[in-house]
Design a protein around this motif. Structure first.
Motif, mmCIF file in Angstrom:
data_model
loop_
_atom_site.group_PDB
_atom_site.id
_atom_site.type_symbol
_atom_site.label_atom_id
_atom_site.label_comp_id
_atom_site.label_asym_id
_atom_site.label_seq_id
_atom_site.Cartn_x
_atom_site.Cartn_y
_atom_site.Cartn_z
ATOM 1 N N ALA A 63 10.101 -37.949 28.634
ATOM 2 C CA ALA A 63 10.645 -38.372 29.927
ATOM 3 C C ALA A 63 11.071 -39.830 29.879
ATOM 4 C CB ALA A 63 9.616 -38.146 31.030
ATOM 5 N N ALA A 64 10.267 -40.694 29.269
ATOM 6 C CA ALA A 64 10.616 -42.114 29.164
ATOM 7 C C ALA A 64 11.892 -42.298 28.358
ATOM 8 C CB ALA A 64 9.462 -42.895 28.538
ATOM 9 N N TYR A 65 12.012 -41.544 27.266
ATOM 10 C CA TYR A 65 13.211 -41.656 26.433
ATOM 11 C C TYR A 65 14.452 -41.197 27.205
ATOM 12 C CZ TYR A 65 16.582 -41.070 22.744
ATOM 13 O OH TYR A 65 17.726 -41.155 21.979
ATOM 14 N N LEU A 66 14.354 -40.046 27.877
ATOM 15 C CA LEU A 66 15.519 -39.535 28.607
ATOM 16 C C LEU A 66 15.872 -40.446 29.780
ATOM 17 C CD1 LEU A 66 17.444 -37.246 28.095
ATOM 18 C CD2 LEU A 66 16.143 -35.842 29.670
ATOM 19 N N ASN A 67 14.866 -41.048 30.425
ATOM 20 C CA ASN A 67 15.139 -42.002 31.501
ATOM 21 C C ASN A 67 15.876 -43.226 30.978
ATOM 22 O OD1 ASN A 67 13.928 -40.386 33.436
ATOM 23 N ND2 ASN A 67 11.954 -41.420 33.290
ATOM 24 N N ARG A 68 15.552 -43.656 29.769
ATOM 25 C CA ARG A 68 16.266 -44.787 29.169
ATOM 26 C C ARG A 68 17.685 -44.387 28.774
ATOM 27 N NH1 ARG A 68 14.242 -47.289 23.667
ATOM 28 N NH2 ARG A 68 12.346 -47.564 24.862
ATOM 29 N N LEU A 69 17.810 -43.179 28.222
ATOM 30 C CA LEU A 69 19.114 -42.702 27.762
ATOM 31 C C LEU A 69 20.067 -42.445 28.926
ATOM 32 C CD1 LEU A 69 20.681 -41.743 25.221
ATOM 33 C CD2 LEU A 69 19.770 -39.458 25.667
ATOM 34 N N VAL A 70 19.548 -41.880 30.019
ATOM 35 C CA VAL A 70 20.362 -41.533 31.193
ATOM 36 C C VAL A 70 19.690 -42.131 32.432
ATOM 37 C CG1 VAL A 70 21.485 -39.672 32.458
ATOM 38 C CG2 VAL A 70 20.912 -39.338 30.047
ATOM 39 N N PRO A 71 19.947 -43.402 32.705
ATOM 40 C CA PRO A 71 19.275 -44.039 33.842
ATOM 41 C C PRO A 71 19.837 -43.578 35.183
ATOM 42 C CG PRO A 71 20.763 -45.596 32.792
ATOM 43 C CD PRO A 71 20.783 -44.347 31.950
ATOM 44 N N GLU A 82 24.008 -36.715 46.381
ATOM 45 C CA GLU A 82 22.622 -36.397 46.749
ATOM 46 C C GLU A 82 21.645 -37.491 46.314
ATOM 47 O OE1 GLU A 82 21.441 -32.293 45.928
ATOM 48 O OE2 GLU A 82 23.548 -31.860 45.610
ATOM 49 N N GLY A 83 22.136 -38.679 46.024
ATOM 50 C CA GLY A 83 21.254 -39.786 45.669
ATOM 51 C C GLY A 83 21.492 -40.312 44.274
ATOM 52 N N VAL A 84 20.748 -41.362 43.928
ATOM 53 C CA VAL A 84 20.949 -42.022 42.632
ATOM 54 C C VAL A 84 20.540 -41.149 41.454
ATOM 55 C CG1 VAL A 84 20.763 -44.356 43.585
ATOM 56 C CG2 VAL A 84 18.707 -43.199 42.738
ATOM 57 N N ASP A 85 19.720 -40.135 41.692
ATOM 58 C CA ASP A 85 19.309 -39.249 40.595
ATOM 59 C C ASP A 85 20.234 -38.040 40.435
ATOM 60 O OD1 ASP A 85 18.522 -37.942 42.948
ATOM 61 O OD2 ASP A 85 16.672 -37.162 42.066
ATOM 62 N N ASP A 86 21.267 -37.933 41.260
ATOM 63 C CA ASP A 86 22.133 -36.750 41.287
ATOM 64 C C ASP A 86 22.831 -36.514 39.946
ATOM 65 O OD1 ASP A 86 23.570 -34.547 42.114
ATOM 66 O OD2 ASP A 86 24.690 -35.584 43.672
#
Length: 138
Positions: A63-71, A82-86
């Motif tokens: 999850a940390a890696y994917l959050n860094r890869l696709v912020p 639908e928001g910043v995570d859309d």
């Protein structure tokens, strides 16, 4: 023979939920001893993964890696209705899997010792997620 069932899983937030036991139960009840189990998630902001299930640090690190890869909220993204995570959730789904195919042997999915099947919710808010499980074989 072909058997098809649907799982409905409620997610609470951005998380990974192991569904191995539910899938293995469907395969066992199908009566199919040898074949193929296909899983398909009916969503564009959640995915299916085959991952280590022994150490929860593996899921945290993924999850940390994917959050860094696709912020979330990347200014590159236009689709944010639908928001910043859309849009980030859609990209994460494309980079992972919407389906998995697993061998069936002795009336169960033939997984490695530390392998588990997970739904990976990519949105901040929980959703009701549908997964179709189709088992082919004899």
């Amino acid at each position: 023979m072909v058997v098809q069932e649907r799982l409905e899983i409620t997610t609470r937030n951005r998380e990974m939920i192991e569904i191995t036991a539910q899938v293995q139960g469907i395969v066992a009840a199908s009566g199919i001893k040898t074949g193929l189990c296909h899983l398909f998630i009916h969503h564009t902001s959640a995915s299916l993964i085959l991952c280590e299930n022994a150490d929860p640090d593996v899921q945290r690190d993924l999850a940390a890696y994917l959050n860094r890869l696709v912020p979330d909220g990347d200014p590159l993204f236009i689709h944010t209705q639908e928001g910043v995570d859309d849009m980030a959730a859609h990209v994460r789904t494309v980079l992972t899997h919407s389906d998995l195919s697993l061998p069936v042997a002795d009336s169960c999915c033939s997984l490695g010792t530390w392998q588990g099947i997970y739904i990976w919710e990519h949105r901040y808010l929980g959703h009701r997620r549908r997964v179709t499980v189709t088992i082919y074989g004899e």
